[in-house]
Motif scaffolding. Sequence first.
Motif, PDB file in Angstrom:
ATOM      1  N   LEU A 122      68.298  85.712 -76.975  1.00 45.74           N
ATOM      2  CA  LEU A 122      66.949  85.365 -76.499  1.00 45.74           C
ATOM      3  C   LEU A 122      67.010  84.757 -75.091  1.00 45.74           C
ATOM      4  O   LEU A 122      66.248  85.147 -74.197  1.00 45.74           O
ATOM      5  N   PHE A 123      67.915  83.809 -74.885  1.00 46.89           N
ATOM      6  CA  PHE A 123      67.991  83.152 -73.576  1.00 46.89           C
ATOM      7  C   PHE A 123      68.530  84.107 -72.510  1.00 46.89           C
ATOM      8  O   PHE A 123      68.105  84.054 -71.349  1.00 46.89           O
ATOM      9  N   ALA A 124      69.451  85.010 -72.905  1.00 48.09           N
ATOM     10  CA  ALA A 124      69.955  86.007 -71.949  1.00 48.09           C
ATOM     11  C   ALA A 124      68.830  86.955 -71.543  1.00 48.09           C
ATOM     12  O   ALA A 124      68.665  87.273 -70.356  1.00 48.09           O
ATOM     13  N   GLU A 125      68.012  87.362 -72.520  1.00 52.49           N
ATOM     14  CA  GLU A 125      66.898  88.273 -72.210  1.00 52.49           C
ATOM     15  C   GLU A 125      65.843  87.576 -71.360  1.00 52.49           C
ATOM     16  O   GLU A 125      65.274  88.177 -70.447  1.00 52.49           O
ATOM     17  N   ALA A 126      65.581  86.319 -71.663  1.00 51.99           N
ATOM     18  CA  ALA A 126      64.583  85.574 -70.875  1.00 51.99           C
ATOM     19  C   ALA A 126      65.053  85.418 -69.437  1.00 51.99           C
ATOM     20  O   ALA A 126      64.285  85.591 -68.484  1.00 51.99           O
ATOM     21  N   LYS A 127      66.341  85.129 -69.278  1.00 51.22           N
ATOM     22  CA  LYS A 127      66.880  84.970 -67.922  1.00 51.22           C
ATOM     23  C   LYS A 127      66.838  86.309 -67.172  1.00 51.22           C
ATOM     24  O   LYS A 127      66.494  86.366 -65.990  1.00 51.22           O
ATOM     25  N   ALA A 128      67.168  87.389 -67.885  1.00 53.36           N
ATOM     26  CA  ALA A 128      67.135  88.706 -67.246  1.00 53.36           C
ATOM     27  C   ALA A 128      65.706  89.048 -66.820  1.00 53.36           C
ATOM     28  O   ALA A 128      65.481  89.643 -65.766  1.00 53.36           O
ATOM     29  N   ALA A 129      64.721  88.651 -67.629  1.00 51.27           N
ATOM     30  CA  ALA A 129      63.324  89.003 -67.334  1.00 51.27           C
ATOM     31  C   ALA A 129      62.752  88.156 -66.202  1.00 51.27           C
ATOM     32  O   ALA A 129      62.007  88.661 -65.354  1.00 51.27           O
ATOM     33  N   PHE A 130      63.052  86.856 -66.179  1.00 56.02           N
ATOM     34  CA  PHE A 130      62.358  85.955 -65.246  1.00 56.02           C
ATOM     35  C   PHE A 130      63.281  85.180 -64.310  1.00 56.02           C
ATOM     36  O   PHE A 130      62.803  84.479 -63.427  1.00 56.02           O
ATOM     37  N   GLY A 131      64.588  85.264 -64.540  1.00 55.48           N
ATOM     38  CA  GLY A 131      65.520  84.618 -63.613  1.00 55.48           C
ATOM     39  C   GLY A 131      65.708  83.132 -63.839  1.00 55.48           C
ATOM     40  O   GLY A 131      66.687  82.556 -63.375  1.00 55.48           O
ATOM     41  N   ARG A 132      64.765  82.498 -64.540  1.00 54.16           N
ATOM     42  CA  ARG A 132      64.890  81.058 -64.746  1.00 54.16           C
ATOM     43  C   ARG A 132      64.064  80.612 -65.948  1.00 54.16           C
ATOM     44  O   ARG A 132      63.102  81.267 -66.330  1.00 54.16           O
ATOM     45  N   ILE A 133      64.467  79.480 -66.509  1.00 50.66           N
ATOM     46  CA  ILE A 133      63.670  78.801 -67.548  1.00 50.66           C
ATOM     47  C   ILE A 133      63.493  77.360 -67.063  1.00 50.66           C
ATOM     48  O   ILE A 133      64.441  76.736 -66.585  1.00 50.66           O
ATOM     49  N   ASP A 134      62.267  76.863 -67.162  1.00 50.44           N
ATOM     50  CA  ASP A 134      61.996  75.472 -66.762  1.00 50.44           C
ATOM     51  C   ASP A 134      61.572  74.593 -67.931  1.00 50.44           C
ATOM     52  O   ASP A 134      61.719  73.374 -67.872  1.00 50.44           O
ATOM     53  N   ILE A 135      60.973  75.250 -68.946  1.00 53.89           N
ATOM     54  CA  ILE A 135      60.384  74.496 -70.065  1.00 53.89           C
ATOM     55  C   ILE A 135      60.786  75.176 -71.369  1.00 53.89           C
ATOM     56  O   ILE A 135      60.614  76.400 -71.504  1.00 53.89           O
ATOM     57  N   LEU A 136      61.331  74.394 -72.304  1.00 54.42           N
ATOM     58  CA  LEU A 136      61.604  74.919 -73.654  1.00 54.42           C
ATOM     59  C   LEU A 136      60.733  74.151 -74.642  1.00 54.42           C
ATOM     60  O   LEU A 136      60.755  72.915 -74.653  1.00 54.42           O
ATOM     61  N   VAL A 137      59.988  74.868 -75.458  1.00 55.43           N
ATOM     62  CA  VAL A 137      59.261  74.229 -76.552  1.00 55.43           C
ATOM     63  C   VAL A 137      59.892  74.693 -77.857  1.00 55.43           C
ATOM     64  O   VAL A 137      59.787  75.859 -78.242  1.00 55.43           O
ATOM     65  N   ASN A 138      60.593  73.779 -78.513  1.00 54.61           N
ATOM     66  CA  ASN A 138      61.204  74.060 -79.816  1.00 54.61           C
ATOM     67  C   ASN A 138      60.136  73.839 -80.882  1.00 54.61           C
ATOM     68  O   ASN A 138      59.954  72.726 -81.386  1.00 54.61           O
ATOM     69  N   ASN A 139      59.412  74.919 -81.179  1.00 65.09           N
ATOM     70  CA  ASN A 139      58.300  74.810 -82.130  1.00 65.09           C
ATOM     71  C   ASN A 139      58.598  75.447 -83.478  1.00 65.09           C
ATOM     72  O   ASN A 139      58.106  74.978 -84.504  1.00 65.09           O
ATOM     73  N   ALA A 140      59.388  76.531 -83.493  1.00 66.20           N
ATOM     74  CA  ALA A 140      59.624  77.257 -84.749  1.00 66.20           C
ATOM     75  C   ALA A 140      60.124  76.286 -85.807  1.00 66.20           C
ATOM     76  O   ALA A 140      61.071  75.531 -85.567  1.00 66.20           O
ATOM     77  N   GLY A 141      59.479  76.307 -86.960  1.00 65.85           N
ATOM     78  CA  GLY A 141      59.889  75.385 -88.011  1.00 65.85           C
ATOM     79  C   GLY A 141      59.305  75.814 -89.346  1.00 65.85           C
ATOM     80  O   GLY A 141      58.281  76.489 -89.385  1.00 65.85           O
ATOM     81  N   ILE A 142      59.995  75.428 -90.388  1.00 68.89           N
ATOM     82  CA  ILE A 142      59.528  75.727 -91.749  1.00 68.89           C
ATOM     83  C   ILE A 142      59.179  74.411 -92.415  1.00 68.89           C
ATOM     84  O   ILE A 142      59.929  73.441 -92.302  1.00 68.89           O
ATOM     85  N   PHE A 143      58.032  74.380 -93.115  1.00 65.13           N
ATOM     86  CA  PHE A 143      57.776  73.213 -93.984  1.00 65.13           C
ATOM     87  C   PHE A 143      57.660  73.689 -95.411  1.00 65.13           C
ATOM     88  O   PHE A 143      56.837  74.509 -95.766  1.00 65.13           O
ATOM     89  N   ASP A 144      58.563  73.167 -96.211  1.00 63.25           N
ATOM     90  CA  ASP A 144      58.695  73.584 -97.602  1.00 63.25           C
ATOM     91  C   ASP A 144      58.835  72.297 -98.415  1.00 63.25           C
ATOM     92  O   ASP A 144      59.873  71.650 -98.366  1.00 63.25           O
ATOM     93  N   PHE A 145      57.741  71.919 -99.080  1.00 70.18           N
ATOM     94  CA  PHE A 145      57.765  70.664 -99.834  1.00 70.18           C
ATOM     95  C   PHE A 145      58.395  70.912-101.205  1.00 70.18           C
ATOM     96  O   PHE A 145      58.124  71.929-101.832  1.00 70.18           O
TER      97      PHE A 145
END
Length: 254
Positions: free
Chosen positions: A78-101
């Motif tokens: 994912l990060f290799a593809e993002a770098k190839a597409a845009f050349g840089r990353i400035d902001i990461l939002v770690n949102n993916a998550g599971i809630f399983d009570f």
Amino acid sequence: MSTITHKLAGKTALVTGASKGIGAAIARHLAAAGATVVVNYASSREAAERVVSTITAAGGKAIAMQADVSKKPDIDRLFAEAKAAFGRIDILVNNAGIFDFAPLAEVTETHFHRQFDLNVLGLLLASQQAAAQFEPEAGGVIINISSLVSTAAPAGASVYSATKAAVDAISRSLAKELGPRRIRVNSLNPGMVETEGFHAAGFEGSDFQKDVVSRTPLGRIGQPDDIGRVAVFLASDDSGWVTGQSLPVSGGSS
Ligand code: NAP
């Protein structure tokens, strides 16, 4: 939200789990603030493409990228593809998550690892990639989507609550480790928010929802846009001297 402002102009943001719910709203709000956005998803390609279409229709820039961010090879790709597409990353939002009570008697190794592998390990490995890619002069921003449960720890939610307490500790530790490189790391801790995941968990109309609303000074559960707006604040220079914090966004409930 249809007007492009320039708070995040020239920035590239990667939002994990952005095909639905809170992640989708964060992606839309970051794009509306001028960021180019990588809309990550695990399996919901059409939903991710809809988020991209909404952003581009409003004049923003976004691209959908598949990766299961509980798995290191996918994160690296994912990060290799993002770098190839845009050349840089400035902001990461770690949102993916599971809630399983689950009550203690129903906790299994699978239940534990499913949540910890995504909510904690995936978040750490994605942060590792982002920190390696952030440009030294520009610094960077990591926003970890935690939860009010990191401190509220409701009954029957020991494993999920533990993942989010870990997320808050990671934010505090990484803020100290990465601060000298001008990388800010904060947790954004939503209260109950109406998302696809909220509906899938059967919270709509539940006693749990009623109890939360009764303890919420602003008298309602959240909507994804409530979180998206605060994510823009944490991503932008408006919060330029804020790091290592956990910010509850919950209508005042705790
Ligand atoms: P949601 O509606 O269930 O959406 C989850 C998103 O994460 C989807 O886009 C999903 O994509 C993606 N995802 C799931 N597993 C993934 C994986 N292994 N790799 C990449 N993406 C993955 O969830 P939500 O309610 O918006 O919650 C988002 C975050 O906010 C979570 O971290 C959650 O713990 C936190 N939070 C939620 C609430 C709430 O009340 N909703 C409250 C506090 C905190 P696919 O559909 O492609 O799998």
